[in-house]
Design a protein around this motif. Structure first.
Motif, PDB file in Angstrom:
ATOM      1  N   LYS A   1       1.095  -0.738  -0.329  1.00  0.00           N
ATOM      2  CA  LYS A   1      -0.302   0.435   0.390  1.00  0.00           C
ATOM      3  C   LYS A   1       1.005   1.122  -0.417  1.00  0.00           C
ATOM      4  O   LYS A   1       1.907   1.242   1.039  1.00  0.00           O
ATOM      5  CB  LYS A   1      -0.306  -0.203   0.863  1.00  0.00           C
ATOM      6  CG  LYS A   1      -1.964  -1.178   0.952  1.00  0.00           C
ATOM      7  CD  LYS A   1      -3.200  -1.089   2.296  1.00  0.00           C
ATOM      8  CE  LYS A   1      -4.393  -1.657   2.410  1.00  0.00           C
ATOM      9  NZ  LYS A   1      -4.755  -1.501   3.547  1.00  0.00           N
ATOM     10  N   GLY A   2       0.600   2.372  -1.181  1.00  0.00           N
ATOM     11  CA  GLY A   2       1.306   3.442  -0.653  1.00  0.00           C
ATOM     12  C   GLY A   2       2.633   3.419  -1.764  1.00  0.00           C
ATOM     13  O   GLY A   2       3.075   4.380  -2.183  1.00  0.00           O
ATOM     14  N   ARG A   3       2.754   2.448  -2.216  1.00  0.00           N
ATOM     15  CA  ARG A   3       4.305   1.943  -2.906  1.00  0.00           C
ATOM     16  C   ARG A   3       3.232   1.442  -4.652  1.00  0.00           C
ATOM     17  O   ARG A   3       4.390   1.884  -5.231  1.00  0.00           O
ATOM     18  CB  ARG A   3       4.850   1.021  -2.210  1.00  0.00           C
ATOM     19  CG  ARG A   3       5.600   1.295  -1.037  1.00  0.00           C
ATOM     20  CD  ARG A   3       6.558   0.247  -0.960  1.00  0.00           C
ATOM     21  NE  ARG A   3       6.786  -1.001  -0.901  1.00  0.00           N
ATOM     22  CZ  ARG A   3       6.738  -1.568  -1.617  1.00  0.00           C
ATOM     23  NH1 ARG A   3       7.922  -1.703  -2.233  1.00  0.00           N
ATOM     24  NH2 ARG A   3       6.146  -3.092  -0.864  1.00  0.00           N
ATOM     25  N   PHE A   4       2.614   0.449  -4.635  1.00  0.00           N
ATOM     26  CA  PHE A   4       2.117  -0.492  -6.148  1.00  0.00           C
ATOM     27  C   PHE A   4       0.632   0.549  -6.409  1.00  0.00           C
ATOM     28  O   PHE A   4      -0.324   0.378  -5.684  1.00  0.00           O
ATOM     29  CB  PHE A   4       2.089  -1.496  -5.842  1.00  0.00           C
ATOM     30  CG  PHE A   4       3.569  -1.801  -5.762  1.00  0.00           C
ATOM     31  CD1 PHE A   4       4.702  -2.141  -4.891  1.00  0.00           C
ATOM     32  CD2 PHE A   4       3.779  -4.058  -5.830  1.00  0.00           C
ATOM     33  CE1 PHE A   4       5.632  -2.336  -4.820  1.00  0.00           C
ATOM     34  CE2 PHE A   4       4.553  -4.752  -5.248  1.00  0.00           C
ATOM     35  CZ  PHE A   4       6.094  -3.741  -5.179  1.00  0.00           C
ATOM     36  N   THR A   5       0.660   0.754  -7.590  1.00  0.00           N
ATOM     37  CA  THR A   5      -0.581   0.890  -8.464  1.00  0.00           C
ATOM     38  C   THR A   5      -0.949   0.297  -9.362  1.00  0.00           C
ATOM     39  O   THR A   5      -0.090  -0.146  -9.655  1.00  0.00           O
ATOM     40  CB  THR A   5      -0.464   2.237  -8.795  1.00  0.00           C
ATOM     41  OG1 THR A   5      -0.109   3.145  -7.348  1.00  0.00           O
ATOM     42  CG2 THR A   5      -1.900   2.962  -8.991  1.00  0.00           C
ATOM     43  N   ILE A   6      -2.976  -0.375  -9.467  1.00  0.00           N
ATOM     44  CA  ILE A   6      -2.902  -1.324  -9.562  1.00  0.00           C
ATOM     45  C   ILE A   6      -3.499  -0.949 -10.512  1.00  0.00           C
ATOM     46  O   ILE A   6      -4.297   0.246 -10.102  1.00  0.00           O
ATOM     47  CB  ILE A   6      -3.646  -2.380  -9.045  1.00  0.00           C
ATOM     48  CG1 ILE A   6      -4.132  -3.541 -10.742  1.00  0.00           C
ATOM     49  CG2 ILE A   6      -4.335  -2.110  -7.886  1.00  0.00           C
ATOM     50  CD1 ILE A   6      -4.572  -5.005  -9.978  1.00  0.00           C
ATOM     51  N   SER A   7      -4.124  -0.721 -12.511  1.00  0.00           N
ATOM     52  CA  SER A   7      -4.781   0.097 -12.986  1.00  0.00           C
ATOM     53  C   SER A   7      -5.463  -0.721 -14.231  1.00  0.00           C
ATOM     54  O   SER A   7      -4.632  -1.286 -14.664  1.00  0.00           O
ATOM     55  CB  SER A   7      -3.502   1.340 -13.377  1.00  0.00           C
ATOM     56  OG  SER A   7      -3.138   1.137 -14.293  1.00  0.00           O
ATOM     57  N   GLN A   8      -6.423  -0.773 -14.451  1.00  0.00           N
ATOM     58  CA  GLN A   8      -7.027  -1.189 -15.241  1.00  0.00           C
ATOM     59  C   GLN A   8      -6.892  -0.006 -16.651  1.00  0.00           C
ATOM     60  O   GLN A   8      -7.639   0.572 -16.854  1.00  0.00           O
ATOM     61  CB  GLN A   8      -8.628  -1.108 -15.493  1.00  0.00           C
ATOM     62  CG  GLN A   8      -9.105  -2.053 -16.539  1.00  0.00           C
ATOM     63  CD  GLN A   8     -11.374  -2.406 -16.016  1.00  0.00           C
ATOM     64  OE1 GLN A   8     -11.090  -2.977 -14.999  1.00  0.00           O
ATOM     65  NE2 GLN A   8     -11.827  -2.464 -17.059  1.00  0.00           N
ATOM     66  N   ASN A   9      -6.706  -0.566 -18.274  1.00  0.00           N
ATOM     67  CA  ASN A   9      -5.934   0.249 -19.244  1.00  0.00           C
ATOM     68  C   ASN A   9      -6.847   0.215 -20.769  1.00  0.00           C
ATOM     69  O   ASN A   9      -6.666   0.887 -21.529  1.00  0.00           O
ATOM     70  CB  ASN A   9      -4.742   0.172 -19.617  1.00  0.00           C
ATOM     71  CG  ASN A   9      -4.064  -0.091 -18.925  1.00  0.00           C
ATOM     72  OD1 ASN A   9      -3.625   1.180 -17.567  1.00  0.00           O
ATOM     73  ND2 ASN A   9      -2.166  -1.257 -18.437  1.00  0.00           N
ATOM     74  N   GLY A  10      -7.765  -1.037 -19.985  1.00  0.00           N
ATOM     75  CA  GLY A  10      -9.204  -1.202 -21.086  1.00  0.00           C
ATOM     76  C   GLY A  10      -9.575  -2.497 -20.806  1.00  0.00           C
ATOM     77  O   GLY A  10      -9.000  -3.262 -20.569  1.00  0.00           O
ATOM     78  N   PRO A  11     -10.356  -2.997 -21.602  1.00  0.00           N
ATOM     79  CA  PRO A  11     -11.203  -3.794 -21.556  1.00  0.00           C
ATOM     80  C   PRO A  11     -10.210  -5.443 -21.498  1.00  0.00           C
ATOM     81  O   PRO A  11      -8.731  -5.657 -22.573  1.00  0.00           O
ATOM     82  CB  PRO A  11     -11.747  -4.185 -22.577  1.00  0.00           C
ATOM     83  CG  PRO A  11     -12.172  -2.729 -23.168  1.00  0.00           C
ATOM     84  CD  PRO A  11     -10.768  -2.220 -22.885  1.00  0.00           C
ATOM     85  N   GLY A  12      -9.982  -5.719 -20.131  1.00  0.00           N
ATOM     86  CA  GLY A  12      -8.949  -6.805 -20.155  1.00  0.00           C
ATOM     87  C   GLY A  12      -7.347  -6.668 -20.406  1.00  0.00           C
ATOM     88  O   GLY A  12      -6.838  -7.771 -20.410  1.00  0.00           O
ATOM     89  N   THR A  13      -7.369  -5.417 -20.022  1.00  0.00           N
ATOM     90  CA  THR A  13      -5.667  -5.274 -19.881  1.00  0.00           C
ATOM     91  C   THR A  13      -5.249  -4.625 -18.189  1.00  0.00           C
ATOM     92  O   THR A  13      -6.420  -3.180 -18.187  1.00  0.00           O
ATOM     93  CB  THR A  13      -5.741  -4.102 -21.066  1.00  0.00           C
ATOM     94  OG1 THR A  13      -5.486  -5.044 -22.225  1.00  0.00           O
ATOM     95  CG2 THR A  13      -3.643  -3.415 -20.961  1.00  0.00           C
ATOM     96  N   ILE A  14      -4.994  -5.187 -17.398  1.00  0.00           N
ATOM     97  CA  ILE A  14      -3.884  -4.314 -16.320  1.00  0.00           C
ATOM     98  C   ILE A  14      -2.194  -3.924 -16.202  1.00  0.00           C
ATOM     99  O   ILE A  14      -1.844  -4.417 -16.999  1.00  0.00           O
ATOM    100  CB  ILE A  14      -4.729  -5.020 -15.257  1.00  0.00           C
ATOM    101  CG1 ILE A  14      -4.306  -6.278 -14.785  1.00  0.00           C
ATOM    102  CG2 ILE A  14      -5.718  -4.918 -15.341  1.00  0.00           C
ATOM    103  CD1 ILE A  14      -4.554  -6.600 -14.065  1.00  0.00           C
TER     104      ILE A  14
END
Length: 122
Positions: A65-78
């Motif tokens: 927490k505070g170091r890693f960031t998960i994000s969704q870039n489009g359908p089915g892509t993270i």
């Protein structure tokens, strides 16, 4: 059926940053959660970060927490952006996905897995 392919990873010095990407192929419209897990030899696979594909809610292991960031870039892509890496982050990192409403960081809940990508911090 869904196939997951990870990219990124590699070696970095402590304090550095790395990014991982995961692309799903197949029927991605049914996916509800996508996540990153990691595993080192002799240890159980642990959930690092997860994202709900609708709504974008995110979940993190306390150690990142505070170091890693998960994000969704489009359908089915993270992606997983990792900052301030330490040697304890060294592991094989796996992308996972599932079409159900599940516990976001529980590895046993996920049906689809990538082959993994190595992250080494030293």
């Amino acid at each position: 059926h869904v196939q997951l392919v990870e990219s990124g990873g590699g070696s970095v010095q402590p304090g550095g940053s790395l990014s991982l990407s995961c692309a799903a192929a197949g029927d991605t419209s049914e996916l509800r959660f996508m996540a990153w897990f990691r595993q080192t030899p002799g240890k159980e696979r642990e959930g690092v970060a997860s994202i709900r594909t609708t709504g974008g809610a995110t979940y993190y292991h306390d150690s990142v927490k505070g170091r890693f960031t998960i994000s969704q870039n489009g359908p089915g892509t993270i992606s997983l952006h990792m900052n301030r890496l330490t040697p304890e982050d060294t592991a094989m990192y796996y992308c996972a996905a599932d079409s159900r409403f599940i516990r976001p960081l529980a590895p046993d809940e996920y049906d689809y897995w990538g082959q993994g990508t190595q992250v080494t911090v030293s």
